[in-house]
Design an enzyme around this catalytic site. Sequence first.
Site, short mmCIF file in Angstrom:
data_model
loop_
_atom_site.label_atom_id
_atom_site.label_comp_id
_atom_site.label_asym_id
_atom_site.label_seq_id
_atom_site.Cartn_x
_atom_site.Cartn_y
_atom_site.Cartn_z
N LYS A 39 0.85 -1.21 0.00
CA LYS A 39 0.00 0.00 0.00
C LYS A 39 0.88 1.25 0.00
CE LYS A 39 -3.25 2.67 2.76
NZ LYS A 39 -4.08 2.75 3.98
N LYS A 61 10.68 0.61 12.62
CA LYS A 61 11.25 1.10 11.36
C LYS A 61 12.30 2.18 11.64
CE LYS A 61 6.81 0.30 8.99
NZ LYS A 61 5.65 0.92 8.30
N GLY A 107 -4.43 -1.47 5.41
CA GLY A 107 -3.63 -2.62 4.97
C GLY A 107 -4.26 -3.94 5.36
N ARG A 108 -4.69 -4.05 6.63
CA ARG A 108 -5.25 -5.32 7.11
C ARG A 108 -6.69 -5.51 6.67
NH1 ARG A 108 -3.64 -1.91 10.92
NH2 ARG A 108 -5.21 -0.86 12.20
N GLU A 138 -3.46 -5.71 15.57
CA GLU A 138 -2.97 -4.44 15.02
C GLU A 138 -4.10 -3.39 15.04
OE1 GLU A 138 -1.37 -3.60 10.72
OE2 GLU A 138 0.37 -4.09 11.98
N GLU A 163 10.86 -4.70 3.80
CA GLU A 163 10.95 -6.12 3.43
C GLU A 163 10.50 -6.33 1.97
OE1 GLU A 163 9.39 -4.89 6.09
OE2 GLU A 163 9.46 -6.24 7.82
N HIS A 222 -2.87 -31.75 19.77
CA HIS A 222 -1.63 -32.42 20.20
C HIS A 222 -0.55 -31.40 20.52
CE1 HIS A 222 -3.44 -36.21 18.88
NE2 HIS A 222 -4.02 -35.44 17.98
O1 F6P Z 1 2.41 -3.75 10.05
C1 F6P Z 1 2.39 -2.43 9.63
C2 F6P Z 1 1.85 -2.36 8.24
O2 F6P Z 1 1.73 -1.03 7.86
C3 F6P Z 1 0.52 -3.08 8.07
O3 F6P Z 1 -0.57 -2.35 8.56
C4 F6P Z 1 0.51 -3.31 6.60
O4 F6P Z 1 -0.45 -4.28 6.23
C5 F6P Z 1 1.95 -3.80 6.39
O5 F6P Z 1 2.72 -3.02 7.31
C6 F6P Z 1 2.46 -3.67 4.97
O6 F6P Z 1 2.34 -2.33 4.56
P1 F6P Z 1 2.39 -2.01 2.98
O7 F6P Z 1 1.19 -2.69 2.36
O8 F6P Z 1 2.32 -0.52 2.90
O9 F6P Z 1 3.67 -2.57 2.44
#
Ligand code: F6P
Length: 500
Positions: free
Chosen positions: A198, A491, A258-259, A344, A204, A375
């Site tokens: 987003k 971050k 995002g979520r 979150e 990452e 288990h």
């Molecule tokens: O965990 C923090 C966060 O901003 C989430 O809310 C989001 O889903 C994730 O990192 C990835 O963010 P992006 O879609 O901007 O890469």
Amino acid sequence: MDISATPAWQALQRHRQALSSFRLDAALREQPARSRSWRFEAAGIEADLSRNLATDETWKLLLALADAAALPRWRERLVAGEPINGTEGRPAWHTALRSAPADVTVARAVEQQRRRMLDFAERLRAGEVKGATGKPIETVVCIGIGGSDLGPRLVTAALGEPSGPVRLHLVSNIDPTELDVALAGAAPETTLVVAISKSFTTLETLENARAALAWLKSRAPALDARRHLAAITSQPERAQAFGTGAALVFTFAEWVGGRYSVWSPCGLPIAVAHGPAAFDELLRGAAALDRHFVEAPPARNLPLLLGLLGVWYVNFWGCRSRAVIPYAQRLRHLPAYLQQLEMESNGKRVDRDGAPLGYDTSPVVWGEAGTTAQHSVFQFLHQGTFFSPVDFVTAACFEHSAEPRERLLHANALAQADALALGEAALKPSGSAKPQYAVVPGNRPSTFITLPRLDAFSVGALLALYEHRTFVQGVLWQVNSFDQWGVEIGKQLLKQRLAG
Ligand code: F6P
């Protein structure tokens, strides 16, 4: 407003004391109608709430607490796209991704963005998307993390074996292992990398995308990599600056959390694996649940009741843990998805105005697929020193399946729910007393959620059910469920560490 200072909250505190000797085995034995009258239905999903530590009076008082928190007004604001995400000044309008909102401009943009993504998925599945050398794309590597991965990962698995010719890989961790596995055996000329982000700033995702581009260049130096890198983002300029061709950038609005983004073009992996029709069915299921959430009367409103139950256990029983045990291997990613969705969203310590809260909010949400979990964690759930409410999630199609192991899967879920609720009382009398170490105390609550089938419509309804359950809890806890400032420090400290 301090919700814990309201008469409704204090009435629940008194009620909790009045339930100090409540026993589920007695309640279920003395009120046989309870198993029937505490079953609820929403968009085809059934929920049996009878194994919860509650009475009719509990529901009445919890519904009064929802009114004290002005839940109906907040729900109206949610679906109307008002800027209820106060710290970021945005709506949280994921409902607009599955039901056209009244705002025609928004409706048109959402429809156009969805259509572009679905048409692209269809063309990928038909072998019509060609790489730089004219060969059809055969491998799609989707790189994303958090909400840009967990929803697509869950739904892609939940819908069973992918159909169509495309090999799909989902990569999230910066640990090179995932990307290495995804790229092993892939051919650059027929591979498409999709960066799902987003913000298009997540370290990452960008580092993994860079590594994937380096892999492309090292294996096929002459290849025009821009034809092999797509992006799904709310920041198209950043994606193009990164190196994506404009034709391969799929966008969505910044008011998509995002979520809460699986319903947006972030759902591309689902459409690639299972086809655009399955993605449309996912949206239809979520839309059906949205209608239920808006229209069902409070006493039959499933997301409302589940959200209230969550508050009941956290704030009046002191529960800081909740288990989600999907009795379906295809739903194995549900606990991880709900960890982000709930923790979150509601893992917050201040209210919407920044005032520290005097009560607990999100519990630790965790889980594992059943029967595997029997288990590993059911010893703790049955005989631990404290109880964790359990959500069992299964599918009705298993109950009378022609496959004996699916019938056993479903029977195990029911047996475990009864064992948690009734303990030794669930067993036929054996005539001999058990030593204490073997006694299972029971009186441990669970909610039994049953999907009619493991199909896109039902999975869409299930995810929307949990989204609205999470929203209800955030409203009662007076928190902003739609920001996530707590992740920023990690971050910043990484940048500080790398700067030396
Ligand atoms: O965990 C923090 C966060 O901003 C989430 O809310 C989001 O889903 C994730 O990192 C990835 O963010 P992006 O879609 O901007 O890469």
